[in-house]
Design a protein around this motif. Structure first.
Motif, PDB file in Angstrom:
ATOM      1  N   SER A  65       0.857  -1.178   0.000  1.00 51.43           N
ATOM      2  CA  SER A  65       0.000   0.000   0.000  1.00 51.43           C
ATOM      3  C   SER A  65       0.892   1.226   0.000  1.00 51.43           C
ATOM      4  N   PHE A  66       0.323   2.354  -0.435  1.00 48.28           N
ATOM      5  CA  PHE A  66       1.044   3.619  -0.439  1.00 48.28           C
ATOM      6  C   PHE A  66       0.494   4.499   0.686  1.00 48.28           C
ATOM      7  N   THR A  67       1.406   5.126   1.398  1.00 44.82           N
ATOM      8  CA  THR A  67       1.032   6.040   2.474  1.00 44.82           C
ATOM      9  C   THR A  67       1.474   7.446   2.101  1.00 44.82           C
ATOM     10  N   TYR A  68       0.544   8.381   2.199  1.00 46.06           N
ATOM     11  CA  TYR A  68       0.837   9.782   1.898  1.00 46.06           C
ATOM     12  C   TYR A  68       0.140  10.643   2.950  1.00 46.06           C
ATOM     13  N   GLY A  69       0.928  11.443   3.658  1.00 50.92           N
ATOM     14  CA  GLY A  69       0.356  12.208   4.758  1.00 50.92           C
ATOM     15  C   GLY A  69      -0.203  11.271   5.813  1.00 50.92           C
ATOM     16  N   THR A  80      -3.755   6.305   3.615  1.00 47.53           N
ATOM     17  CA  THR A  80      -3.152   5.109   3.050  1.00 47.53           C
ATOM     18  C   THR A  80      -4.087   4.526   1.995  1.00 47.53           C
ATOM     19  N   THR A  81      -3.524   4.084   0.899  1.00 48.86           N
ATOM     20  CA  THR A  81      -4.336   3.482  -0.155  1.00 48.86           C
ATOM     21  C   THR A  81      -4.786   2.080   0.253  1.00 48.86           C
ATOM     22  N   ASP A  82      -5.670   1.517  -0.545  1.00 51.59           N
ATOM     23  CA  ASP A  82      -6.108   0.141  -0.297  1.00 51.59           C
ATOM     24  C   ASP A  82      -4.921  -0.819  -0.401  1.00 51.59           C
ATOM     25  N   THR A  83      -5.009  -1.919   0.331  1.00 50.57           N
ATOM     26  CA  THR A  83      -3.942  -2.925   0.300  1.00 50.57           C
ATOM     27  C   THR A  83      -4.139  -3.840  -0.896  1.00 50.57           C
ATOM     28  N   ARG A  84      -3.082  -4.009  -1.662  1.00 49.16           N
ATOM     29  CA  ARG A  84      -3.103  -4.871  -2.843  1.00 49.16           C
ATOM     30  C   ARG A  84      -2.152  -6.054  -2.641  1.00 49.16           C
ATOM     31  N   VAL A  85      -2.274  -7.023  -3.538  1.00 54.44           N
ATOM     32  CA  VAL A  85      -1.388  -8.188  -3.522  1.00 54.44           C
ATOM     33  C   VAL A  85      -0.517  -8.136  -4.772  1.00 54.44           C
ATOM     34  N   GLY A  86       0.789  -8.314  -4.581  1.00 52.42           N
ATOM     35  CA  GLY A  86       1.717  -8.313  -5.708  1.00 52.42           C
ATOM     36  C   GLY A  86       2.649  -9.511  -5.649  1.00 52.42           C
ATOM     37  N   LEU A 121       6.078   3.522   0.084  1.00 50.00           N
ATOM     38  CA  LEU A 121       5.510   2.214  -0.246  1.00 50.00           C
ATOM     39  C   LEU A 121       5.758   1.263   0.920  1.00 50.00           C
ATOM     40  N   THR A 122       4.686   0.651   1.413  1.00 49.76           N
ATOM     41  CA  THR A 122       4.782  -0.282   2.532  1.00 49.76           C
ATOM     42  C   THR A 122       4.560  -1.703   2.020  1.00 49.76           C
ATOM     43  N   ILE A 123       5.508  -2.589   2.346  1.00 51.50           N
ATOM     44  CA  ILE A 123       5.451  -3.986   1.928  1.00 51.50           C
ATOM     45  C   ILE A 123       5.235  -4.863   3.157  1.00 51.50           C
TER      46      ILE A 123
END
Length: 312
Positions: free
Chosen positions: A128-132, A135-141, A168-170
């Protein structure tokens, strides 16, 4: 009175003499045999006691010291075993900084790159991406073994103000070691499955549509691999002087081997200036569900050659 036959008397005397001799021998040998039997039993008991005594000494004393020496040698080699385990373990993923692209209508695109330095490990993860404070939705990669520059994106994110930075948080990494018995040459195996050609690649940032203009990328993509894909996904990245200035994604349903498709992808919002286009496949070649069945030659149905009715 009748006289007895002397030959008969001689035979009886001989038989009696034999029986007497045998009896005398048995009376003589009987105590000797008895003593021999008792001696054999005593010898058997002594040997049995000696066997159990030796077994106890061998197992309880001699093997005890052997096992201690073996355990000691194993303990001495734990440092080497740990060094081998550490050397074969997967190392951490490498995460780039995050690029933020404004679409000009209160939305932004996020782009980062991941690298998997492990040539023997495939990995799945969440991101997911964190800004301020958001946080965006959690995706699978996923990352293929040795994949050096994998685009990770989140597109058209609604924001109140354009963020100046993001991270970017993994998490939830699941590593799978490459089976070299099943795949002896992974480089060739991967290349054979991700063989695509891109031709006639153009980008125009001022394509008129009604009363406005949009950016548009046009190109031809051909699947030159022997594999078909139900959902072949790709990243399309615009570069200006090798620096990314825009990103989007597209997918091709039922993309068969040998098939070519010409695509036109519009960039809505603020069309960036770019002088290079990069197309990156995003297909999990380790997932059997990604592949379409291989088409073979049509064969007649064997059931047509088997009579189904009764013969009269």
């Amino acid at each position: 009175m009748e006289e007895q036959n002397p030959s008969i008397l001689g035979k009886e005397e001989k038989e009696f003499t034999k029986m007497y001799t045998r009896g005398q021998r048995w009376i003589t040998l009987r105590p000797i045999l008895r003593r021999v039997g008792i001696g054999c039993l005593i010898a058997f008991d002594v040997l049995t006691i000696l066997f159990y005594a030796w077994s106890y000494v061998d197992y309880g004393i001699i093997d005890y010291f052997k096992e201690r020496a073996m355990i000691g040698s194993i303990a001495e080699g734990t440092d080497d075993l740990r060094a081998v385990s550490v050397a074969r373990a997967a190392t951490a993923l490498q995460v780039s900084s995050v690029d933020i692209f404004s679409l000009g209508d209160g939305r932004v695109d996020f782009l980062a790159y991941l690298a998997n330095p492990n040539e023997d490990w495939y990995v799945q993860f969440t991101y997911s991406f964190t800004y301020g404070s958001a946080t965006t939705d959690t995706r699978v990669g996923f990352l293929l073994p040795g994949e050096s520059r994998k685009p990770i994106t989140e597109l058209a994110v609604d924001v109140e103000t354009i963020p100046s930075r993001a991270t970017l948080t993994i998490g939830d990494l699941e590593w799978v070691r490459l089976n070299h018995h099943a795949i002896t040459d992974y480089t060739a195996w991967q290349t054979d499955r991700l063989r695509f050609t891109y031709t006639d690649v153009t980008y125009d940032r001022a394509v008129p549509i009604d009363t406005t203009t949009v950016g548009r990328s046009t190109f031809n993509i051909k699947n030159t691999s022997p594999y078909g894909y139900y959902d072949a996904r790709f990243h399309l990245i615009l570069l200006r002087n090798e620096k990314p200035v825009g990103v989007t994604r597209f997918s091709l349903a039922n993309f068969e081997p040998g098939e070519s498709r010409t695509l036109s992808i519009s960039w809505f919002g603020e069309a960036p200036q770019a002088n290079e286009t990069l197309i990156v496949p995003d297909i999990d070649i380790f997932d059997p569900a990604s592949y379409m069945p291989i088409r073979g030659e049509t064969q007649p149905d064997v059931r047509e050659r088997i009579p189904t009715g009764r013969r009269r």
